[in-house]
Design an enzyme around this catalytic site. Structure first.
Site, PDB file in Angstrom:
ATOM      1  N   ASP A 130     -13.400  51.285 -16.874  1.00 43.04           N
ATOM      2  CA  ASP A 130     -12.178  52.020 -17.192  1.00 43.04           C
ATOM      3  C   ASP A 130     -12.404  53.526 -17.114  1.00 43.04           C
ATOM      4  O   ASP A 130     -13.481  54.037 -17.443  1.00 43.04           O
ATOM      5  CB  ASP A 130     -11.729  51.639 -18.601  1.00 43.04           C
ATOM      6  CG  ASP A 130     -10.473  52.359 -19.032  1.00 43.04           C
ATOM      7  OD1 ASP A 130      -9.442  52.179 -18.373  1.00 43.04           O
ATOM      8  OD2 ASP A 130     -10.538  53.108 -20.018  1.00 43.04           O
TER       9      ASP A 130
ATOM     10  N   GLU B  11     -11.994  52.025 -11.918  1.00 41.67           N
ATOM     11  CA  GLU B  11     -10.669  52.621 -12.011  1.00 41.67           C
ATOM     12  C   GLU B  11     -10.889  54.132 -11.904  1.00 41.67           C
ATOM     13  O   GLU B  11     -11.161  54.807 -12.903  1.00 41.67           O
ATOM     14  CB  GLU B  11      -9.980  52.263 -13.324  1.00 41.67           C
ATOM     15  CG  GLU B  11      -8.544  52.758 -13.368  1.00 41.67           C
ATOM     16  CD  GLU B  11      -8.116  53.293 -14.721  1.00 41.67           C
ATOM     17  OE1 GLU B  11      -6.925  53.607 -14.872  1.00 41.67           O
ATOM     18  OE2 GLU B  11      -8.960  53.414 -15.618  1.00 41.67           O
TER      19      GLU B  11
END
Length: 743
Positions: A423, A476
């Site tokens: 993330d 990401e």
């Protein structure tokens, strides 16, 4: 002469130096002595052992054998409960117990200070080096047997602490009673406590470097944590699931291979489905519903939003504290393992969102863990996210890197996870991420890159890849940082795939435009191919696009109800045929009407209506088509697999391109992003023969108007778009069609 006098005389004769001085005894009683093993426990000497014990409130103390026979009485040294004495005949390795009394009360305890070290020499060496691949096998709380005695071993890192104690109900949360041994070689504290096992709640009481008592801390490597708002760790040990996924592991495709079909269903476990009265389902209940659903829908993977324990449910797991603990909101770690196992037995891979970018400031967590900035960077310009009110790891610190890399391995090892999606990588890569001038400082080269974070990401991908060669890592990453999904030996970060955030934002921007205005935004649908092969891309329609006032995907589509559904179907057809692996958030597959709400279930009742059921059926069929036709996935990350046919027809908002497989066989994709059907629309193709219509998002079974090409069209030897052959097609309104060249 009394027994106590005899023992004292023997002590004087044998080794009077082993008696604690008054200062040491008071330090033990106050819990401020940093090395209890140097004072407490047995000292074996000629003829027996000198034994010392501290138990607050104990008026008398005696040493017994395991049957209860008294071997020697201990003399009170301090009224606070410190006792010492000589026990004749007690030999190294012999089991013994303490019997304490207070008034009429008597109780028996083992001596935690008679057991040897937990960390071995190799553990210490690897910890100091920062290459301990599996610290979770030693750190944390492990129910175990030591020297034939059942209990739990505790190990925690706190190099700056003066003293660390294990506290819980088992010792009345008294930090004086179970003070840990400090391993100065590596900054860890350790203690084996007999007689406590699974289910005991505990925390660490830590005295910082200035003698300050810190807030009680949760175990950074606790394998089970209390459900919020409670904050204690729970003794549970490493998950010991009886895995039944050997067949899946042996036959499953190499997910690192960019030629494989990868279609990911992104899931938040707490809101995918709920039970009666909006009750959360547990891992086993979810498995019973999710596994057959994902199988039926044709997804190759599920990706779970973070399951690491997090104090604030509304963070969806993206502000974790218990990185080694599957959240107890849905059950035990073994139940989570059963969920993964069930998915594997259905031939479904499991990806997990992993958050090494930051952690919350809750006082029971990692912040100022030993009284210093142990886990977070000490400089707030590098150690604090003002947007999220979270702390940033110190990626240049050996202990921190080891903690995080080992955590990545933990999920792949103990829970058989097939890959990690990392993330907020951009927030890690840049020192000026979301910071104004003056709020950040450049690196040693004068640049904005966080060199320590870059090195950490590379090291993580290298070490995890070496230990788990079939696992994947996904980034990401929302900027144009180069070579994110390229090997580290080629100068990349070492991820296998990167989320294509640019494609997502551009295409959603286009789809939200009224069709009459799309001619002015045509480039948003074609620009992605300019950089499509700079990385191995995943096309994400993730949870971030359906929260915080953004509405649902269906809600973004313009027009009346028929047009909204048609737009969404056309968009999905374009996405599934476009180069790149696929990811879609739960609920989007059946056109969830409302914005995602993590506090309630998806609106499954919508499937009683044909329009929503049609979208769900379309996504299922797109997954099937994507897997079955090699041209739609084999060369997803290779420019040889794509060829533009028509990018210039902005006025009619039509896009046409070819997808090719490794043998050269072609698939034609044509999208009409206006509500006007177009008849006798000429599209150039490279070869003659029949082109079969394999997908039409306007088909009646999906809720469309059933405009199409009657199953296919023959190619005519009429040059169009620079190709020797062409097809005369009917383009349905707001639809994508896929035609495959028959051999």
């Amino acid at each position: 002469m009394s027994n106590i006098s005899k023992a004292r005389a023997a002590t004087d004769r044998v080794d009077i130096a082993h008696r604690p001085n008054e200062h040491e005894a008071h330090e033990i009683a106050r819990g401020t002595h940093g090395d209890p093993f140097s004072i407490l426990g047995p000292r074996f000497v000629e003829g027996g052992a000198i034994v010392r014990a501290f138990r607050p409130g104990a008026q008398t103390a005696a040493v017994t054998d395991v049957s209860g026979k008294v071997l020697g009485e201990l003399e009170p040294v301090l009224a606070e409960g410190f006792h010492s004495g000589f026990v004749p005949g007690l030999k190294a390795g012999a089991e013994y117990r303490f019997r304490f009394t207070h008034g009429a009360d008597a109780w028996v305890e083992d001596d935690a200070y008679r057991f040897g070290p937990i960390l071995g020499e190799m553990d210490v060496y690897l910890l100091a080096e920062g290459t301990h691949e599996r610290i979770y096998e030693k750190f944390g709380a492990h129910p175990t047997v030591m020297d034939g005695v059942e209990g739990t071993s505790f190990v925690v890192l706190a190099p700056a602490a003066r003293r660390v104690s294990v506290v819980g109900n088992f010792n009345a949360w008294d930090g004086r009673r179970n003070v840990m041994r400090k391993r100065h070689e590596c900054g860890a504290f350790e203690l084996f406590i007999p007689a406590i096992g699974r289910g005991e709640i505990y925390k660490f009481e830590i005295i910082g470097p200035q003698g300050e008592v810190l807030p009680l801390k949760q175990d950074p490597l606790g394998f089970l944590q209390e459900e919020a708002p409670s904050t204690a760790s729970i003794v549970d040990g490493l998950v010991d699931h009886d895995w039944q996924d050997a067949e899946f592991k042996s036959k499953s495709p190499d997910w690192q291979d960019a030629s494989k079909a990868i279609s990911i269903y992104e899931v938040h476990l707490g809101s995918w489905r709920r039970g009666d009265d909006n009750a959360m389902l547990d891992y086993d209940q979810i498995a019973g519903l999710l596994v057959p659903y994902v199988k039926e829908m044709g997804f190759t993977h599920v990706e779970f939003l973070p399951v690491s324990e997090h104090p604030f449910y509304g963070s969806w797991g993206y502000q974790p504290i218990g990185l080694y603990a599957p959240t107890s909101r849905y059950g035990s770690p073994d139940a989570f393992a059963r969920l993964v196992d069930a998915l594997h037995q259905a031939d479904i891979g499991v990806l997990l969102d992993w958050v090494p970018g930051h952690f919350p400031t809750d006082i029971h967590g990692l912040g100022r863990f030993d009284g210093t900035a142990l886990y977070e960077h000490p400089d707030p310009k590098r150690g604090f996210h003002k947007d999220w009110n979270t702390l940033i790891y110190d990626y240049g610190r050996t202990e921190v890197k080891n903690f995080l890399v080992s955590n990545a391995s933990y999920w792949l090892d103990r829970f058989h996870i097939d890959g990690l999606r990392v993330d907020a990588v951009a927030s890690m890569l840049y020192l000026d991420y979301s910071r104004n001038a003056g709020e950040w400082e450049p690196n040693i080269h004068g640049g904005r890159e966080n060199l320590e974070a870059v090195a950490f990401l590379k090291e993580t991908n290298e070490r995890v890849g070496a230990a788990f060669p079939n696992a994947t890592t996904h980034a990401e990453e929302s900027t144009a940082y180069p070579s994110v999904s390229r090997p580290t030996y080629a100068g990349g970060l070492g991820f296998h795939f990167k989320w294509n955030m640019g494609w997502m934002h551009d295409t959603l921007h286009y789809m939200q435009e009224d069709p009459i205005n799309r001619r002015y935004h045509h480039h948003h649908m074609t620009f992605g191919m300019v950089y499509a092969y700079s990385e191995n891309f995943i096309l994400p329609l993730s949870h971030d696009e359906v929260v915080y006032g953004k509405g649902s995907l269906l809600g973004k589509m313009p027009g009346d109800d028929w047009q909204r559904f048609a737009n969404l179907r056309a968009y999905y057809g374009f996405m599934w045929s476009h180069p790149g692996k696929k990811l879609i958030f739960m609920g989007c597959e059946f056109a969830q009407e409302k914005e995602w709400n993590h506090d309630q279930s998806l609106d499954w009742h919508l499937l009683d209506q044909p329009a929503y059921k049609g979208v769900q059926r379309l996504v299922r069929d797109l997954n099937t088509l994507y897997r079955e036709i090699p041209a739609l996935h084999e060369l997803d990350c290779d420019p040889a697999g794509f060829e533009w046919i028509d990018t210039q027809n902005a006025d009619e908002s039509v896009i046409a391109f070819l997808r090719k497989d490794q043998s050269g066989r072609s698939v034609l994709v044509v999208s009409n992003f206006t509500p006007m059907p177009r008849h006798d629309y000429r599209v150039g193709v490279p070869d003659g023969g029949t082109w079969t219509e394999r997908m039409n998002t306007d088909a009646g079974i999906y809720g469309g108007s059933n405009v199409g090409n009657m199953g296919g069209k023959p190619a005519e030897e009429l040059s169009v778009n620079g190709r020797p052959y062409s097809l005369s097609l009917t383009l349905p309104p707001l639809a994508t069609i896929v035609l495959i060249q028959e051999s």
